[in-house]
Design a protein around this motif. Structure first.
Motif, PDB file in Angstrom:
ATOM      1  N   ILE A  18      -5.812  23.935  61.287  1.00  0.00           N
ATOM      2  CA  ILE A  18      -7.172  24.064  60.758  1.00  0.00           C
ATOM      3  C   ILE A  18      -7.316  25.373  59.992  1.00  0.00           C
ATOM      4  CG2 ILE A  18      -9.603  24.358  61.390  1.00  0.00           C
ATOM      5  CD1 ILE A  18      -9.007  22.524  63.809  1.00  0.00           C
ATOM      6  N   VAL A  31     -10.020  18.218  71.532  1.00  0.00           N
ATOM      7  CA  VAL A  31      -8.891  17.344  71.773  1.00  0.00           C
ATOM      8  C   VAL A  31      -9.098  16.697  73.140  1.00  0.00           C
ATOM      9  CG1 VAL A  31      -7.364  18.861  70.450  1.00  0.00           C
ATOM     10  CG2 VAL A  31      -7.402  19.051  72.935  1.00  0.00           C
ATOM     11  N   LEU A  80      -8.325  15.912  56.711  1.00  0.00           N
ATOM     12  CA  LEU A  80      -9.349  15.767  57.741  1.00  0.00           C
ATOM     13  C   LEU A  80     -10.622  16.507  57.362  1.00  0.00           C
ATOM     14  CD1 LEU A  80     -10.359  15.072  60.609  1.00  0.00           C
ATOM     15  CD2 LEU A  80      -9.158  17.102  61.422  1.00  0.00           C
ATOM     16  N   THR A 127      -9.621  15.571  66.929  1.00  0.00           N
ATOM     17  CA  THR A 127      -8.299  15.582  66.314  1.00  0.00           C
ATOM     18  C   THR A 127      -7.241  14.909  67.160  1.00  0.00           C
ATOM     19  OG1 THR A 127      -7.865  17.779  67.257  1.00  0.00           O
ATOM     20  CG2 THR A 127      -8.763  17.692  65.020  1.00  0.00           C
ATOM     21  N   ASP A 128      -7.307  15.035  68.456  1.00  0.00           N
ATOM     22  CA  ASP A 128      -6.318  14.429  69.354  1.00  0.00           C
ATOM     23  C   ASP A 128      -7.049  13.827  70.530  1.00  0.00           C
ATOM     24  OD1 ASP A 128      -3.379  15.197  68.585  1.00  0.00           O
ATOM     25  OD2 ASP A 128      -4.557  17.012  68.250  1.00  0.00           O
ATOM     26  N   ASP A 130      -3.261  22.436  66.610  1.00  0.00           N
ATOM     27  CA  ASP A 130      -4.370  21.987  65.772  1.00  0.00           C
ATOM     28  C   ASP A 130      -5.152  23.166  65.207  1.00  0.00           C
ATOM     29  OD1 ASP A 130      -3.595  19.461  66.381  1.00  0.00           O
ATOM     30  OD2 ASP A 130      -5.401  18.872  67.454  1.00  0.00           O
ATOM     31  N   ILE A 168     -15.007  20.276  64.218  1.00  0.00           N
ATOM     32  CA  ILE A 168     -13.692  19.678  64.405  1.00  0.00           C
ATOM     33  C   ILE A 168     -13.295  19.907  65.861  1.00  0.00           C
ATOM     34  CG2 ILE A 168     -11.268  19.677  63.737  1.00  0.00           C
ATOM     35  CD1 ILE A 168     -12.080  20.725  61.026  1.00  0.00           C
ATOM     36  N   THR A 224     -12.900   9.952  65.131  1.00  0.00           N
ATOM     37  CA  THR A 224     -11.609  10.404  65.643  1.00  0.00           C
ATOM     38  C   THR A 224     -10.508  10.052  64.666  1.00  0.00           C
ATOM     39  OG1 THR A 224     -10.022  10.270  67.487  1.00  0.00           O
ATOM     40  CG2 THR A 224     -11.217   8.258  66.937  1.00  0.00           C
ATOM     41  N   THR A 225      -9.472  10.869  64.635  1.00  0.00           N
ATOM     42  CA  THR A 225      -8.312  10.596  63.792  1.00  0.00           C
ATOM     43  C   THR A 225      -7.259   9.817  64.569  1.00  0.00           C
ATOM     44  OG1 THR A 225      -7.160  12.626  64.463  1.00  0.00           O
ATOM     45  CG2 THR A 225      -8.657  12.767  62.581  1.00  0.00           C
ATOM     46  N   TRP A 226      -7.492   9.613  65.854  1.00  0.00           N
ATOM     47  CA  TRP A 226      -6.450   9.080  66.725  1.00  0.00           C
ATOM     48  C   TRP A 226      -6.418   7.566  66.732  1.00  0.00           C
ATOM     49  CZ3 TRP A 226      -2.748  12.067  67.551  1.00  0.00           C
ATOM     50  CH2 TRP A 226      -1.841  11.892  68.606  1.00  0.00           C
ATOM     51  N   MET A 246      -4.485  18.377  57.954  1.00  0.00           N
ATOM     52  CA  MET A 246      -5.773  18.943  58.336  1.00  0.00           C
ATOM     53  C   MET A 246      -6.680  19.113  57.126  1.00  0.00           C
ATOM     54  SD  MET A 246      -7.364  19.571  61.078  1.00  0.00           S
ATOM     55  CE  MET A 246      -6.019  19.658  62.258  1.00  0.00           C
ATOM     56  N   TYR A 291       2.061  20.512  61.253  1.00  0.00           N
ATOM     57  CA  TYR A 291       1.532  19.912  60.037  1.00  0.00           C
ATOM     58  C   TYR A 291       2.018  20.738  58.855  1.00  0.00           C
ATOM     59  CZ  TYR A 291      -1.639  17.891  63.434  1.00  0.00           C
ATOM     60  OH  TYR A 291      -2.159  17.242  64.516  1.00  0.00           O
TER      61      TYR A 291
END
Length: 298
Positions: free
Chosen positions: A62, A114, A14, A136-137, A58, A111, A154-156, A11, A5
């Motif tokens: 973060i 995963v 997020l 995050t994943d 991740d 957070i 979720t960001t997924w 992040m 990233y």
């Protein structure tokens, strides 16, 4: 899947989104217990064992995001205190970390984790404590997420949509024989294998062979030879790490195997595997999710 990233911008977005939830801008119900002092955020990441392929990247993002936010004065003058814990790619450790966050550290938000297999353990703890949590994943299976409660996000993307794109691509080729290789020691790989097989069969595909691999062994030649006897049109390979996929493809090339195509749902590995692509005669397809997935409409 390994990610980078740049400047932590993803992040940062997020974390800011999470803070909106905390402040009640999203639900209108969640508020910080203390309006002064630090904002405590727990980060539950797998920094060791097989899931660290996601967790390490991740965690670094973060940490970078928190540093940038704090160096800019924090949020409304309040710095973020990050509490990073390694759950070691283990479900029991996930439970311990979440209980620590909610019962000892008294965090304002979480957070992680995963991968869905770990979220299934941690999410109920966070939801009961009414702590906003963002994974995050992890594949966003609607039937699973619906049971996590109002405090889990979720960001997924929905992996169902990504698989639909793969099916469409194979159907357009006019071929339908598929072999599947998967890691029987990876919850992610097993989950993707089961989902793809279901969708493929429902769409009239023939799964000509299935092959259990243990990717940590890094020697796939025996199964590659077995698979070649079935002469599949495509291989579905839900590998958890790009290195393993690269090794698989390299060994297939060395054995003189010429598969028409290999498909998967991960979308950020193309550049990482460029050196292997140069020697691969068939197609290599990584699917982005559909925004109008059939599952989205249900």
């Amino acid at each position: 899947m390994k990610k980078t990233y740049e400047n932590g911008s993803w992040m940062i977005t997020l974390i800011l989104a999470m803070l909106l939830v905390i402040s009640g801008c999203v639900t209108g119900e969640v508020t910080l217990e203390n309006s002064e002092g630090k904002i405590k955020i727990g980060a539950a990441m797998p920094l060791t064992s097989y899931a660290s392929i996601n967790g390490e990247a991740d965690a670094k993002a973060i940490q970078l995001a928190v540093e940038k936010i704090n160096s800019a004065g924090g949020i409304n003058g309040r710095p973020i205190e990050l509490i990073l814990e390694d759950y070691q790619s283990d479900t029991e450790q996930v439970l311990s970390v979440y209980k620590k966050f909610t019962e000892v550290d008294d965090v304002d938000a979480i957070i992680g984790p995963v991968w869905t297999v770990f979220a299934e353990v941690g999410a109920p703890v966070a939801n009961e404590a009414k702590i906003p949590t963002i994974m995050t994943d992890g594949d966003a299976k609607y039937e699973t997420l619906a049971g996590y409660g109002d405090y889990f996000f979720t960001t997924w993307y929905p992996v169902f949509g990504g698989h639909e794109n793969l099916i469409d691509y194979i159907m357009e080729s006019g071929k339908n024989k598929v072999s599947i290789v998967y890691d029987d020691g990876s919850p992610y790989s097993l989950e993707m294998y089961e989902l793809f097989k279901e969708i493929a069969i429902n769409n009239g595909f023939t799964v000509v062979s299935e092959h259990k691999l243990h990717f940590g062994d890094r020697d796939f030649k025996t199964e590659i030879v077995k698979m070649n006897k079935f002469k599949p049109d495509f291989i579905y390979a839900p590998f958890s790490a790009p290195d393993d996929l690269g090794i698989f493809m390299k060994q297939a090339i060395e054995l003189g195997v010429d598969y028409p195509g290999i498909v998967g749902v991960e979308f950020s590995w193309g550049e990482l595997l460029k050196d292997v692509y140069d020697g691969w005669e068939g197609d290599v397809v990584f699917a982005y999710p559909k925004t109008n997935s059939k599952r989205d409409e249900e």
